[in-house]
Design a protein around this motif. Structure first.
Motif, mmCIF file in Angstrom:
data_model
loop_
_atom_site.group_PDB
_atom_site.id
_atom_site.type_symbol
_atom_site.label_atom_id
_atom_site.label_comp_id
_atom_site.label_asym_id
_atom_site.label_seq_id
_atom_site.Cartn_x
_atom_site.Cartn_y
_atom_site.Cartn_z
ATOM 1 N N GLN A 101 0.875 -1.183 0.000
ATOM 2 C CA GLN A 101 0.000 0.000 0.000
ATOM 3 C C GLN A 101 0.911 1.233 0.000
ATOM 4 O O GLN A 101 1.944 1.224 -0.629
ATOM 5 C CB GLN A 101 -0.936 -0.068 1.197
ATOM 6 C CG GLN A 101 -1.922 -1.233 1.155
ATOM 7 C CD GLN A 101 -2.961 -1.080 0.040
ATOM 8 O OE1 GLN A 101 -3.206 -2.000 -0.727
ATOM 9 N NE2 GLN A 101 -3.552 0.083 -0.061
ATOM 10 N N CYS A 102 0.555 2.273 0.716
ATOM 11 C CA CYS A 102 1.378 3.483 0.646
ATOM 12 C C CYS A 102 2.581 3.391 1.581
ATOM 13 O O CYS A 102 2.718 2.468 2.377
ATOM 14 C CB CYS A 102 0.549 4.723 0.961
ATOM 15 S SG CYS A 102 0.212 4.936 2.725
ATOM 16 N N CYS A 105 1.576 3.309 5.613
ATOM 17 C CA CYS A 105 1.081 2.120 6.322
ATOM 18 C C CYS A 105 1.920 0.873 6.060
ATOM 19 O O CYS A 105 1.972 -0.018 6.909
ATOM 20 C CB CYS A 105 -0.377 1.856 5.968
ATOM 21 S SG CYS A 105 -0.655 1.475 4.226
ATOM 22 N N LEU A 136 -4.158 0.068 10.542
ATOM 23 C CA LEU A 136 -5.244 0.620 9.733
ATOM 24 C C LEU A 136 -4.791 1.129 8.373
ATOM 25 O O LEU A 136 -3.746 1.762 8.251
ATOM 26 C CB LEU A 136 -5.903 1.801 10.470
ATOM 27 C CG LEU A 136 -6.493 1.493 11.839
ATOM 28 C CD1 LEU A 136 -7.169 2.742 12.389
ATOM 29 C CD2 LEU A 136 -7.473 0.341 11.773
ATOM 30 N N CYS A 137 -5.570 0.799 7.367
ATOM 31 C CA CYS A 137 -5.465 1.425 6.048
ATOM 32 C C CYS A 137 -6.885 1.470 5.518
ATOM 33 O O CYS A 137 -7.545 0.435 5.428
ATOM 34 C CB CYS A 137 -4.573 0.594 5.119
ATOM 35 S SG CYS A 137 -4.752 1.101 3.396
ATOM 36 N N ARG A 138 -7.327 2.674 5.172
ATOM 37 C CA ARG A 138 -8.694 2.801 4.673
ATOM 38 C C ARG A 138 -8.767 2.547 3.178
ATOM 39 O O ARG A 138 -9.820 2.599 2.580
ATOM 40 C CB ARG A 138 -9.227 4.211 4.962
ATOM 41 C CG ARG A 138 -9.414 4.481 6.412
ATOM 42 C CD ARG A 138 -9.985 5.848 6.633
ATOM 43 N NE ARG A 138 -9.079 6.885 6.139
ATOM 44 C CZ ARG A 138 -9.307 8.179 6.227
ATOM 45 N NH1 ARG A 138 -10.443 8.604 6.759
ATOM 46 N NH2 ARG A 138 -8.451 9.059 5.780
ATOM 47 N N CYS A 139 -7.592 2.279 2.574
ATOM 48 C CA CYS A 139 -7.530 2.242 1.113
ATOM 49 C C CYS A 139 -7.516 0.822 0.565
ATOM 50 O O CYS A 139 -7.404 0.625 -0.629
ATOM 51 C CB CYS A 139 -6.296 2.986 0.644
ATOM 52 S SG CYS A 139 -5.794 4.296 1.761
HETATM 53 S S1 FES Z 1 -2.549 2.953 1.461
HETATM 54 FE FE1 FES Z 1 -1.453 3.494 3.246
HETATM 55 S S2 FES Z 1 -2.968 4.150 4.592
HETATM 56 FE FE2 FES Z 1 -4.071 3.293 2.948
#
Ligand code: FES
Ligand code: FES
Length: 165
Positions: A101-102, A105, A136-139
């Motif tokens: 993800q980013c 996170c 947590l990751c909302r994505c």
């Molecule tokens: S992609 Fe990192 S917080 Fe959702």
């Protein structure tokens, strides 16, 4: 100005002699005093898990600890995962199974997963879901992260713990 205290943090097997105010969080000390910016901050109050590092091989929220509390205890961060030009099995599995993800996170998820799998490589599916829900990751729907962690479990036994150097 508050007086600074000299401490030595042992991170990924390397000593870092730093001078910090007693209220300095471990997360800030790692990033700003040790120059290890792979650990990220999201909420800064213990909710999101972005700042997860391993302390004595157990996942902790580094935003909730003071750096002075970590002196004398081995710390592992995302920078210590890859070695000799090879990605850690979890990093490779996140890549292979699209669990990345980013940059905020992902380091937290990786360190959480390393701690969880090292403690229990045979962890069941329900228990793993529960463990990963602490970050947590909302994505994402978490499915690829779960897939990646399950896939990495088998390769972990052959990989030395980075903090043991
Ligand atoms: S992609 Fe990192 S917080 Fe959702
Ligand atoms: S930044 Fe530490 S839990 Fe969110």
């Amino acid at each position: 100005m508050t007086e600074r205290i000299e401490i030595t943090l042992r991170v990924n097997g390397e000593p870092h002699r730093i001078a910090v105010e007693p209220r300095r969080t471990l997360a800030d000390a790692l990033r700003e005093d040790c120059g290890l910016t792979g650990t990220h901050l999201g909420c800064e109050h213990g909710v999101c898990g972005a700042c997860t590092v391993l302390l004595d091989n157990r996942p902790v929220r580094s935003c909730l600890m003071f750096a002075v509390q970590a002196e004398g205890t081995p710390i592992r961060t995302v920078e210590g995962l890859a070695r000799d030009g090879r990605l850690h099995p979890l990093q490779q599995a996140f890549w292979d199974h699209h669990g990345l993800q980013c940059g905020f996170c992902t380091p937290g998820f990786l360190m959480l997963a390393v701690g969880v799998l090292e403690a229990n490589p045979e962890i069941g599916a329900a228990e793993l879901r529960e463990a990963l829900s602490s970050n947590l990751c909302r994505c994402t729907g978490y499915q690829n992260i779960l897939k990646a962690v399950r896939a990495a479990a088998a390769d972990m036994s052959a990989w030395p713990k980075s903090g043991d150097r």
